[in-house]
Scaffold this active site. Structure first.
Site, PDB file in Angstrom:
ATOM      1  N   THR A   7       0.863  -1.179   0.000  1.00 43.81           N
ATOM      2  CA  THR A   7       0.000   0.000   0.000  1.00 43.81           C
ATOM      3  C   THR A   7       0.898   1.227   0.000  1.00 43.81           C
ATOM      4  O   THR A   7       1.893   1.280   0.735  1.00 43.81           O
ATOM      5  CB  THR A   7      -1.021  -0.012   1.165  1.00 43.81           C
ATOM      6  OG1 THR A   7      -1.847   1.147   1.021  1.00 43.81           O
ATOM      7  CG2 THR A   7      -0.367  -0.032   2.533  1.00 43.81           C
ATOM      8  N   GLU A   8       0.585   2.175  -0.864  1.00 45.29           N
ATOM      9  CA  GLU A   8       1.560   3.219  -1.178  1.00 45.29           C
ATOM     10  C   GLU A   8       1.819   4.185  -0.032  1.00 45.29           C
ATOM     11  O   GLU A   8       2.796   4.938  -0.073  1.00 45.29           O
ATOM     12  CB  GLU A   8       1.179   3.963  -2.465  1.00 45.29           C
ATOM     13  CG  GLU A   8      -0.198   4.577  -2.482  1.00 45.29           C
ATOM     14  CD  GLU A   8      -1.241   3.655  -3.092  1.00 45.29           C
ATOM     15  OE1 GLU A   8      -1.163   2.433  -2.891  1.00 45.29           O
ATOM     16  OE2 GLU A   8      -2.157   4.182  -3.758  1.00 45.29           O
TER      17      GLU A   8
END
Lengths: 234, 229, 229, 234
Positions: free
Chosen positions: B52-53
């Site tokens: 997840t960024e």
């Protein structure tokens, strides 16, 4: 998923003419056992990216001494005993691309981060920026530098798990985490394998996404100590 | 149109189909919303590693309601959990993973996908407050960029098009589209039909597609389980 | 020349003088070799924080012989120690500190310094194996770039010059030079004499300097303790 | 050297028209107490750099609601309750520079690392790259992006010592470490102050060199929880 491997198997994929990043700053963080496995593998015509050019007759110096390296990209090809590189360089047997240390570092980081080029003040107006594009930003001049990538990176870590999550040991961290990101295939030698989850998620320096093969080398040789003992490889 | 809405796959079925293409150990980023559903349908024996960024790799599923820790969220700002192997890192390292080509797959939603692989998924172009997040970064770097989408818009217009008319997210970035009717690859500037649901004819499928569907040999049947939750 | 070699400051005295300008809590990088000596002469009550570009901040002095850990070294590859506050980081973060202007002072050696602030300290231009290390990075970014040097070369030639004849390390980067005879600032393209040892006349100093020495008001006396080890 | 300070003192240096980076991704890692101190300080005309545009009526949303922000540089000005920003934006009372998230990140990292410009594939051919220089490298097109720097950064950490060495808490790390590097003055609120040396040198995420003022905030408010409780500041 389990990335554990044997050194000989992991380095067996390195091909003639490959570009190989080798971690370490001098002897600290140098993956001596992986380099020696690469010597055993016998591959030729390598371009090696390392901060230095080896010391004595082990590790990178031994790889050069075996005639396996055609080109070296580094910042400081000097050491306590740099004779192996020096002799070959002065005889025109090995090519040298000299890069300022911070630029070398940033080029590797850029390679891993998908940044094909960047501007730096480092080297502007010097011989090492000759022929490179320059540009002015906010009244100051900068040199354009390109990313560096490699086919393989060989690095040294302290702890590793089977997914390739890594920690390092003190100043042996140096180039290892950034080289891990900039190669198609990254091979790590770790001093101790631990269970998945044994490294606190807050303390992982290199997440496993950058790692392909993990080799456990429980009592790694230290270049400085090998050289003080007069060791020669092979 | 009425007919299509009856025979088309549900979002869960589209997500299920996309999940079948993710190998064990793949590093995967799932876009906010519908694509997140893919995580539910990993085949037995395979375990993808999700990124997840905002700075977490290899996280676990949502916690029980009431057990959320709001310092542990995903890019959609939903609560997640740690599991053995989880790693935390800062945003620059996170987008180095994205931009540097270290993800095996990014799976995103779409308003439109063009046969050139162009993607429009961040703006309807209708004014209001524009917001892009990580969409433009995710479409560059991942080895495969897959899209999950209904085959047509709510009003029946094709979402697979000749050229995107909405603001672009990225040029030539999409490699595969999983729709409610078909699986379509983007190859050398055209759509290559890989699979279609058995209850639609090629002609009918072409009619709701905004650019020519090419095929190489057999088009496989796209069949997903009925009872997906 | 004979006279100058008798009256000039020792390297330890030059290093001592440079140390007096480092405030408490300053972040400092000392170049390999002679500049490392500065760390010994911090005034009482002041504690600089030293950075070494291979990835350590706030390290302690060399360990006892025989107690070295070769994973804990400085940029000169000499063994160092940890102390409360030490931090480790990788090379990209380390040079971000350097290039990003986060160091208060970098103190380096020199072959030549020009009145424009140009520095030549990495190559004698005589062939052999070239090596640069972090010199070209350190001269950009630190808020002050100071040089420690003998005022003249071994053969008596000026090291403070009109223009560098040796390969450059950086353009317009040096802010202050501590020599064996004087303290000289580089300001707006000329040398500004701040201090000189009392036993040399201005004329004699000018004679061994390769560019005009300017002065603003009083030139202070450069006096260093005699008994420095 | 002791960088400990009180919040009101630390933010009192923020001047009208300053550029301020504020850490956090949504509510995770948002330095709510520092933002509220900035509201109390009452400074105007700020340019704020944050990933988002606030949520509800606390933290960044409250700062905007007080009319203290003239311009926002962010990637995603939406949230569960974005009304404060949305209303002002649609009324033309606040300027928005929309930046792709990874580009925002890299621009901040570049600001901290002394890289005035870099090339990225992100945004090429889109509206968000309009007017920016482009270049081809190895057959692919890229957009040139400039560094981002700020006068002040306000960030949130977990542990801190008096030198400003920091750790973070889980996904609350996000923008905080990079913003710490890109501002002239960085102010951190830490949940727990510890003795110098109490944080293992291997576990320090932000070395103190990037930090100017450390404020201990033992039980920091969490934006998400404040909003669920319907809180409004001041």
């Amino acid at each position: 998923m389990d990335k554990r491997a044997e050194a000989a198997d992991a380095v067996s994929h390195v091909f003639d003419g490959a570009t190989v990043m080798i971690g370490g700053f001098g002897g600290s963080g140098a993956p001596i056992e992986l380099i020696h496995a690469l010597i055993d593998h016998g591959v030729k015509g390598l371009t090696v990216i390392n901060n230095n050019a080896g010391n004595g007759h082990v590790g990178l110096a031994a790889l050069i001494e075996q005639g396996q390296v055609d080109k070296l990209i580094c910042s400081f090809p000097r050491s306590a005993d740099p004779r192996v590189f020096t002799d070959r360089y002065l005889a025109g047997q090995i090519e040298l691309e000299l890069v300022p240390q911070g630029t070398l570092t940033e080029r590797i980081r850029a390679g891993g981060a998908g940044i094909p080029a960047f501007y730096t003040p480092t080297g502007y107006g010097t011989d090492l920026a000759e022929g490179k594009p320059t540009a002015e930003f906010d009244g100051r001049m900068y040199v354009q530098e390109r990313w560096l990538k490699a086919d393989f990176a060989m690095i040294k870590a302290e702890l590793a798990d089977a997914h390739g999550n890594l920690t390092y040991r003190m100043a042996a961290r140096n180039f290892n985490p950034i080289m891990a990101t900039a190669a198609t295939t990254t091979i790590v030698q770790a001093t101790r394998m631990v269970e998945l989850g044994a490294i606190d998620p807050e303390h992982i320096i290199t997440p496993g996404i950058f790692i392909n093969h993990v080799i456990e080398v429980p009592r790694p040789a230290q270049e400085e100590e090998l050289n003080r003992a007069g060791a020669v490889y092979p | 149109m009425t007919e299509i809405s009856k025979i088309k796959l549900s979002n869960a079925q589209i997500a299920w189909r996309a999940a079948q293409d993710i190998p064990d150990g793949a590093y995967v980023n799932l876009g906010i919303g519908f694509p997140e559903m893919v995580a539910r349908f990993q085949p037995d024996g395979r375990q993808a590693i999700f990124h997840t960024e905002n700075g977490v790799l290899d996280f676990g599923p949502a916690p029980e309601p009431g057990r959320e820790d709001w310092d542990l969220i995903n890019a959609g700002k939903k609560a997640i959990t740690v599991r053995p192997g989880t790693a935390f890192f800062h945003h620059a390292d996170s987008f180095a993973m994205v931009r540097g080509g270290h993800l095996d797959v990014a799976i995103l939603g779409a308003y439109q996908v063009a046969q050139t692989g162009d993607l429009a998924n961040w703006s309807t172009g209708r004014g209001g407050v524009p917001a892009v997040g990580g969409a433009m970064d995710l479409v560059h770097g991942a080895k495969r960029v897959a899209v999950l989408t209904d085959h047509v818009t709510k009003s029946g217009a094709p979402k697979l098009v000749d050229r995107c008319t909405l603001p672009l997210t990225g040029l030539g970035c999409v490699t595969r589209v999983y729709t409610s009717l078909a699986v379509v690859d983007v190859e050398e500037g055209h759509f290559l039909l890989r699979e279609k649901i058995p209850t639609i004819t090629l002609d009918a499928l072409q009619q709701v597609t905004g650019a020519p569907l090419h095929a190489e040999g057999q088009v496989a049947e796209l069949v997903a389980p009925e009872d997906l939750a």
